[in-house]
Design a protein around this motif. Structure first.
Motif, PDB file in Angstrom:
ATOM      1  N   SER A  75       0.931  -1.260  -0.250  1.00 55.62           N
ATOM      2  CA  SER A  75       0.046  -0.018   0.076  1.00 55.62           C
ATOM      3  C   SER A  75       0.873   1.297   0.097  1.00 55.62           C
ATOM      4  O   SER A  75       1.997   1.368   0.826  1.00 55.62           O
ATOM      5  N   GLY A  76       0.651   2.388  -0.687  1.00 57.61           N
ATOM      6  CA  GLY A  76       1.500   3.494  -0.837  1.00 57.61           C
ATOM      7  C   GLY A  76       0.623   4.572   0.170  1.00 57.61           C
ATOM      8  O   GLY A  76      -0.544   4.683  -0.088  1.00 57.61           O
ATOM      9  N   VAL A  77       1.580   5.408   0.663  1.00 55.69           N
ATOM     10  CA  VAL A  77       1.253   6.754   1.487  1.00 55.69           C
ATOM     11  C   VAL A  77       2.006   7.486   1.093  1.00 55.69           C
ATOM     12  O   VAL A  77       3.460   7.707   1.353  1.00 55.69           O
ATOM     13  N   CYS A  78       1.456   8.696   0.645  1.00 56.48           N
ATOM     14  CA  CYS A  78       2.178  10.008   0.383  1.00 56.48           C
ATOM     15  C   CYS A  78       2.492  10.485   1.702  1.00 56.48           C
ATOM     16  O   CYS A  78       1.617  10.822   2.385  1.00 56.48           O
ATOM     17  N   VAL A  79       3.645  11.249   1.971  1.00 57.49           N
ATOM     18  CA  VAL A  79       3.915  11.884   2.994  1.00 57.49           C
ATOM     19  C   VAL A  79       4.706  13.245   2.481  1.00 57.49           C
ATOM     20  O   VAL A  79       5.240  13.313   1.514  1.00 57.49           O
ATOM     21  N   ALA A  80       4.556  14.201   3.584  1.00 54.78           N
ATOM     22  CA  ALA A  80       5.231  15.407   3.329  1.00 54.78           C
ATOM     23  C   ALA A  80       6.670  15.332   3.749  1.00 54.78           C
ATOM     24  O   ALA A  80       7.415  16.253   3.281  1.00 54.78           O
ATOM     25  N   ASP A  81       6.958  14.470   4.741  1.00 58.81           N
ATOM     26  CA  ASP A  81       8.408  14.451   5.342  1.00 58.81           C
ATOM     27  C   ASP A  81       8.705  13.041   5.157  1.00 58.81           C
ATOM     28  O   ASP A  81       8.403  12.445   6.375  1.00 58.81           O
ATOM     29  N   MET A  82       9.792  12.641   4.691  1.00 56.34           N
ATOM     30  CA  MET A  82      10.200  11.227   4.661  1.00 56.34           C
ATOM     31  C   MET A  82      10.793  10.973   6.008  1.00 56.34           C
ATOM     32  O   MET A  82      10.477   9.909   6.726  1.00 56.34           O
TER      33      MET A  82
ATOM     34  N   GLU B 113       9.051  15.436  -4.433  1.00 62.21           N
ATOM     35  CA  GLU B 113      10.064  16.934  -4.423  1.00 62.21           C
ATOM     36  C   GLU B 113       9.307  17.707  -5.413  1.00 62.21           C
ATOM     37  O   GLU B 113       8.880  18.803  -5.177  1.00 62.21           O
ATOM     38  N   THR B 114       9.055  17.168  -6.623  1.00 57.47           N
ATOM     39  CA  THR B 114       8.418  17.891  -7.736  1.00 57.47           C
ATOM     40  C   THR B 114       7.161  16.650  -8.012  1.00 57.47           C
ATOM     41  O   THR B 114       7.764  15.420  -8.567  1.00 57.47           O
ATOM     42  N   PRO B 115       6.076  17.045  -8.494  1.00 54.07           N
ATOM     43  CA  PRO B 115       5.333  18.356  -7.985  1.00 54.07           C
ATOM     44  C   PRO B 115       5.318  18.302  -6.396  1.00 54.07           C
ATOM     45  O   PRO B 115       5.489  17.207  -5.550  1.00 54.07           O
ATOM     46  N   SER B 116       5.182  19.335  -5.587  1.00 52.04           N
ATOM     47  CA  SER B 116       5.095  19.304  -4.116  1.00 52.04           C
ATOM     48  C   SER B 116       3.838  18.371  -3.719  1.00 52.04           C
ATOM     49  O   SER B 116       2.881  18.438  -4.364  1.00 52.04           O
ATOM     50  N   PRO B 117       3.861  17.813  -2.769  1.00 55.97           N
ATOM     51  CA  PRO B 117       2.978  17.271  -2.172  1.00 55.97           C
ATOM     52  C   PRO B 117       1.801  18.171  -1.791  1.00 55.97           C
ATOM     53  O   PRO B 117       1.948  19.218  -1.629  1.00 55.97           O
ATOM     54  N   VAL B 118       0.385  17.674  -2.050  1.00 57.68           N
ATOM     55  CA  VAL B 118      -0.849  18.288  -1.742  1.00 57.68           C
ATOM     56  C   VAL B 118      -1.398  17.880  -0.247  1.00 57.68           C
ATOM     57  O   VAL B 118      -1.454  16.332  -0.230  1.00 57.68           O
TER      58      VAL B 118
END
Length: 159
Positions: free
Chosen positions: A13-20, A75-80
């Motif tokens: 499962s994938g989870v988009c994060v703002a700070d790795m 990093e690009t594009p910025s996380p929403v």
């Protein structure tokens, strides 16, 4: 027996994060995951990801027993930013769920590791056999909803 013409196994499962770094610390220290493979991804995945702009992202696979979460940091594009919790009746993935031996102890530990405990969700569900199950929701540091589930004693714990 399945009628499908191919073998199918769960991958991740994938989870988009703002700070790795923050996300890895939470999944390792809070939930007990271990780091696995990491990949840098670029424009070769534009079509796959459905993004029109240049892509520069890092993915970090995190493993807990046979369960894999892919942390994704753009990093690009910025996380929403998520903009709050999605309603549980919105179609699509609603949460990740983990069993524990003690819901309240797990909640205290996860909060110390950066989770936001949704205290109003703390629930005891009585079962027909006289046992009960305990649950609470929290979110990871980026707002992904996580269920902490204490099954009844008659159910075997895994892990």
């Amino acid at each position: 027996m399945s009628n499908r013409p191919f073998n199918l196994n769960y991958s991740h499962s994938g989870v988009c994060v703002a700070d790795m770094d923050r996300a890895k610390a939470f999944y390792m220290n809070g939930l007990g995951f271990k780091e696995a493979a990491a990949f840098n991804v670029g424009n070769e995945c534009q079509q796959l990801l459905g993004l029109d702009s240049d892509i520069d992202m890092l993915t970090q696979m995190m493993v807990l027993d046979h369960f894999v979460v892919e942390l994704i940091k753009f990093e690009t594009p910025s996380p929403v930013p998520a903009g709050g919790l999605n309603p549980m009746n919105r179609t699509g993935l609603t949460h990740l769920s983990f069993t524990v031996e003690d819901v309240d102890a797990a909640a205290v530990h996860l909060e110390a590791c950066g989770a936001h405990i949704l205290h109003e969700t703390r629930t005891t569900i009585p079962l027909p056999n006289g046992e009960s199950t305990e649950l609470v929701f929290c979110t990871d540091p980026d707002g992904t909803r996580i269920e902490i589930y204490q099954p009844p004693a008659s159910m075997k714990m895994t892990g």
